[in-house]
Design a protein around this motif. Sequence first.
Motif, PDB file in Angstrom:
ATOM      1  N   ARG A  16       0.840  -1.209   0.000  1.00 53.36           N
ATOM      2  CA  ARG A  16       0.000   0.000   0.000  1.00 53.36           C
ATOM      3  C   ARG A  16       0.868   1.249   0.000  1.00 53.36           C
ATOM      4  N   ARG A  19       2.243   2.017  -3.433  1.00 54.06           N
ATOM      5  CA  ARG A  19       1.221   2.658  -4.288  1.00 54.06           C
ATOM      6  C   ARG A  19       1.015   4.114  -3.882  1.00 54.06           C
ATOM      7  N   ARG A  22       3.953   6.274  -5.031  1.00 55.20           N
ATOM      8  CA  ARG A  22       3.900   6.534  -6.477  1.00 55.20           C
ATOM      9  C   ARG A  22       2.948   7.696  -6.775  1.00 55.20           C
TER      10      ARG A  22
END
Length: 73
Positions: A16, A19, A22
């Motif tokens: 998580r 992500r 990013r």
Amino acid sequence: MTQTFTAADKLRCAEREVRQRRRVYAGLVASNRMKQADADREIACMEAIASDYRVQAVAEKPDLFAAAEARRG
């Protein structure tokens, strides 16, 4: 209260976080508040942490075939 976290729990959290980084770092780089090289390094570091936990999670997973074999004796 002390909580216990499995490697699989930690893996999900690290994935998580990758992500999230990013998404967030892309905006920071676009607004010149973070250098692309720094974003890449931070993301790569968290990916390495996730990879470490992936190995540990596989090792934690019970071997269902071995358990069935043990019951048959």
